[in-house]
Design a protein around this motif. Structure first.
Motif, PDB file in Angstrom:
ATOM      1  N   GLN A 142      -3.307  -5.394  22.296  1.00  0.00           N
ATOM      2  CA  GLN A 142      -3.819  -4.777  21.086  1.00  0.00           C
ATOM      3  C   GLN A 142      -2.788  -4.840  19.958  1.00  0.00           C
ATOM      4  OE1 GLN A 142      -5.305  -1.006  23.225  1.00  0.00           O
ATOM      5  NE2 GLN A 142      -6.560  -1.156  21.396  1.00  0.00           N
ATOM      6  N   TYR A 143      -3.305  -4.934  18.742  1.00  0.00           N
ATOM      7  CA  TYR A 143      -2.455  -4.855  17.561  1.00  0.00           C
ATOM      8  C   TYR A 143      -2.270  -3.401  17.143  1.00  0.00           C
ATOM      9  CZ  TYR A 143      -2.868  -9.883  16.574  1.00  0.00           C
ATOM     10  OH  TYR A 143      -2.794 -11.248  16.629  1.00  0.00           O
ATOM     11  N   ARG A 144      -1.120  -3.121  16.584  1.00  0.00           N
ATOM     12  CA  ARG A 144      -0.901  -1.837  15.927  1.00  0.00           C
ATOM     13  C   ARG A 144      -0.736  -2.094  14.438  1.00  0.00           C
ATOM     14  NH1 ARG A 144       3.835   0.068  18.127  1.00  0.00           N
ATOM     15  NH2 ARG A 144       2.748   1.249  19.745  1.00  0.00           N
ATOM     16  N   LEU A 145      -1.482  -1.366  13.627  1.00  0.00           N
ATOM     17  CA  LEU A 145      -1.441  -1.555  12.178  1.00  0.00           C
ATOM     18  C   LEU A 145      -0.347  -0.682  11.569  1.00  0.00           C
ATOM     19  CD1 LEU A 145      -2.991  -2.909   9.774  1.00  0.00           C
ATOM     20  CD2 LEU A 145      -4.201  -0.747   9.542  1.00  0.00           C
ATOM     21  N   PRO A 146       0.630  -1.272  10.858  1.00  0.00           N
ATOM     22  CA  PRO A 146       1.657  -0.465  10.192  1.00  0.00           C
ATOM     23  C   PRO A 146       1.059   0.248   8.982  1.00  0.00           C
ATOM     24  CG  PRO A 146       1.967  -2.792   9.691  1.00  0.00           C
ATOM     25  CD  PRO A 146       0.838  -2.719  10.679  1.00  0.00           C
ATOM     26  N   LEU A 147       0.814   1.538   9.121  1.00  0.00           N
ATOM     27  CA  LEU A 147       0.043   2.271   8.118  1.00  0.00           C
ATOM     28  C   LEU A 147       0.782   2.472   6.811  1.00  0.00           C
ATOM     29  CD1 LEU A 147      -1.515   4.954  10.464  1.00  0.00           C
ATOM     30  CD2 LEU A 147      -2.508   2.798   9.707  1.00  0.00           C
ATOM     31  N   ASP A 148       2.107   2.398   6.845  1.00  0.00           N
ATOM     32  CA  ASP A 148       2.867   2.607   5.617  1.00  0.00           C
ATOM     33  C   ASP A 148       3.195   1.297   4.903  1.00  0.00           C
ATOM     34  OD1 ASP A 148       4.513   1.692   7.584  1.00  0.00           O
ATOM     35  OD2 ASP A 148       6.160   3.089   7.197  1.00  0.00           O
ATOM     36  N   GLU A 149       2.702   0.185   5.410  1.00  0.00           N
ATOM     37  CA  GLU A 149       2.961  -1.114   4.799  1.00  0.00           C
ATOM     38  C   GLU A 149       2.020  -1.327   3.617  1.00  0.00           C
ATOM     39  OE1 GLU A 149       4.028  -4.530   3.454  1.00  0.00           O
ATOM     40  OE2 GLU A 149       5.186  -3.506   5.026  1.00  0.00           O
ATOM     41  N   GLU A 150       2.578  -1.575   2.458  1.00  0.00           N
ATOM     42  CA  GLU A 150       1.789  -1.688   1.234  1.00  0.00           C
ATOM     43  C   GLU A 150       0.762  -2.806   1.307  1.00  0.00           C
ATOM     44  OE1 GLU A 150       2.478  -2.370  -3.598  1.00  0.00           O
ATOM     45  OE2 GLU A 150       4.196  -2.177  -2.229  1.00  0.00           O
ATOM     46  N   ASN A 151       1.114  -3.918   1.936  1.00  0.00           N
ATOM     47  CA  ASN A 151       0.210  -5.068   1.971  1.00  0.00           C
ATOM     48  C   ASN A 151      -1.046  -4.829   2.803  1.00  0.00           C
ATOM     49  OD1 ASN A 151       1.922  -6.561   0.361  1.00  0.00           O
ATOM     50  ND2 ASN A 151       3.002  -7.490   2.078  1.00  0.00           N
ATOM     51  N   PHE A 152      -1.055  -3.775   3.616  1.00  0.00           N
ATOM     52  CA  PHE A 152      -2.197  -3.521   4.485  1.00  0.00           C
ATOM     53  C   PHE A 152      -2.972  -2.271   4.084  1.00  0.00           C
ATOM     54  CE2 PHE A 152       0.514  -6.057   7.386  1.00  0.00           C
ATOM     55  CZ  PHE A 152      -0.383  -7.070   7.667  1.00  0.00           C
ATOM     56  N   GLN A 153      -2.746  -1.750   2.904  1.00  0.00           N
ATOM     57  CA  GLN A 153      -3.440  -0.529   2.500  1.00  0.00           C
ATOM     58  C   GLN A 153      -4.942  -0.738   2.345  1.00  0.00           C
ATOM     59  OE1 GLN A 153      -1.917   2.580   2.437  1.00  0.00           O
ATOM     60  NE2 GLN A 153      -0.451   1.207   3.442  1.00  0.00           N
ATOM     61  N   ASP A 154      -5.352  -1.928   1.935  1.00  0.00           N
ATOM     62  CA  ASP A 154      -6.782  -2.197   1.822  1.00  0.00           C
ATOM     63  C   ASP A 154      -7.443  -2.215   3.201  1.00  0.00           C
ATOM     64  OD1 ASP A 154      -5.329  -4.407   2.534  1.00  0.00           O
ATOM     65  OD2 ASP A 154      -6.402  -5.831   1.264  1.00  0.00           O
TER      66      ASP A 154
END
Length: 269
Positions: A142-154
């Protein structure tokens, strides 16, 4: 120029310790030698090892070694910490354990299968055969999404709005041997409540959609609508921002940057 999400995902697999990429925690191996190797690296995430599955001996020495390996490989992971806006997983998991322990203390028979298992690991001979078929298969990590990463806020916004945000936050190392035993015994599970009771390491454990949803805080879901009633060409246009308007020409490479990440998360998680 903003890089495409697909390229960033590829980079994340090549550099798992990068704070700007999707990460995966990997599995804890059944062999201690791999745990030592990971302990020396002590990277932010644990890449999936090439693990060997324990033998089918009657004793639980393989499981004991797996347990020790699990303890050794767990190290502080600041990237896995949850922001204050989300609930910590520890209290949720402990509450689930307490509820189960309360049930079995009141009725210890809940831990015992209705039929005598063949040993402490498998309920039936058929489960042993299924284990043999499954033991060499690879796990989809499984992937973990880095929630504080600006590029993934969308991407984060879409997942938060739809509900399953904790499924990309609470990914933990796992023991391949135990997971394979669980799957092998699943077809022999006994009905219980809205789910089943599965034989794992000498006891029955509850397994149900409601249990999964409660652990991951998934909201109650209605039945999926009949997708065949939708115009699939319009769906393609929406997912690709009008780059593709025909299903026959559709490919994941035409998805928008956000939808490419969501597509990979859906496939892996």
């Amino acid at each position: 120029m903003q890089p495409r999400r697909s390229s960033r995902l590829r980079q994340s697999l090549e550099t798992p310790s990068s704070p700007t990429s999707l990460t995966y925690p990997g599995s804890s191996s059944c062999q201690r030698k791999y745990s030592r190797k990971r302990l020396r690296r002590c990277t932010l995430v644990t890449p999936p090892p090439e693990h060997e599955v324990e033998s089918l001996s009657e004793d639980n020495s393989g499981d004991d070694e797996s347990d020790a390996s699990q303890e050794e490989t767990v190290c502080d992971n600041p990237q896995g910490e949850q922001p204050d806006e989300f609930l910590q997983k520890g209290p949720r998991y402990e509450e689930s354990r307490r509820e189960f322990q309360t049930l079995v203390q009141a009725n210890p028979a809940l831990l015992r299968p209705s039929k005598v298992p063949i040993n402490s690991r498998f309920a039936t001979v058929e489960a042993t055969d299924r284990y043999q078929d499954l033991k060499n298969r690879k796990f989809l990590i499984q992937y973990r999404l880095p929630l504080d990463e600006e590029n993934f806020q969308d991407v984060k916004k879409v997942i938060v709005d739809s509900g399953p945000i904790y499924t990309v936050m609470d990914s933990d190392p796992f023991k391949p041997c135990v997971v394979i035993q669980f799957i092998a015994n699943l077809l022999d599970a006994e009905p219980r409540g809205d789910g089943v009771a599965v034989y794992v390491k000498g006891s029955l454990v509850n397994f149900s959609p409601n249990l999964i949803n409660s652990l991951y805080l998934i909201p109650a879901c209605e039945e999926d609508p009949d997708w065949t009633t939708y115009n699939i060409d319009r769906v393609c246009a929406f997912l690709t921002n009008n780059r593709m308007r025909r299903w026959e020409d559709m490919s994941s490479k035409f998805l928008t940057a956000t939808n490419q990440v969501l597509y990979k998360l859906v496939c892996a998680n």
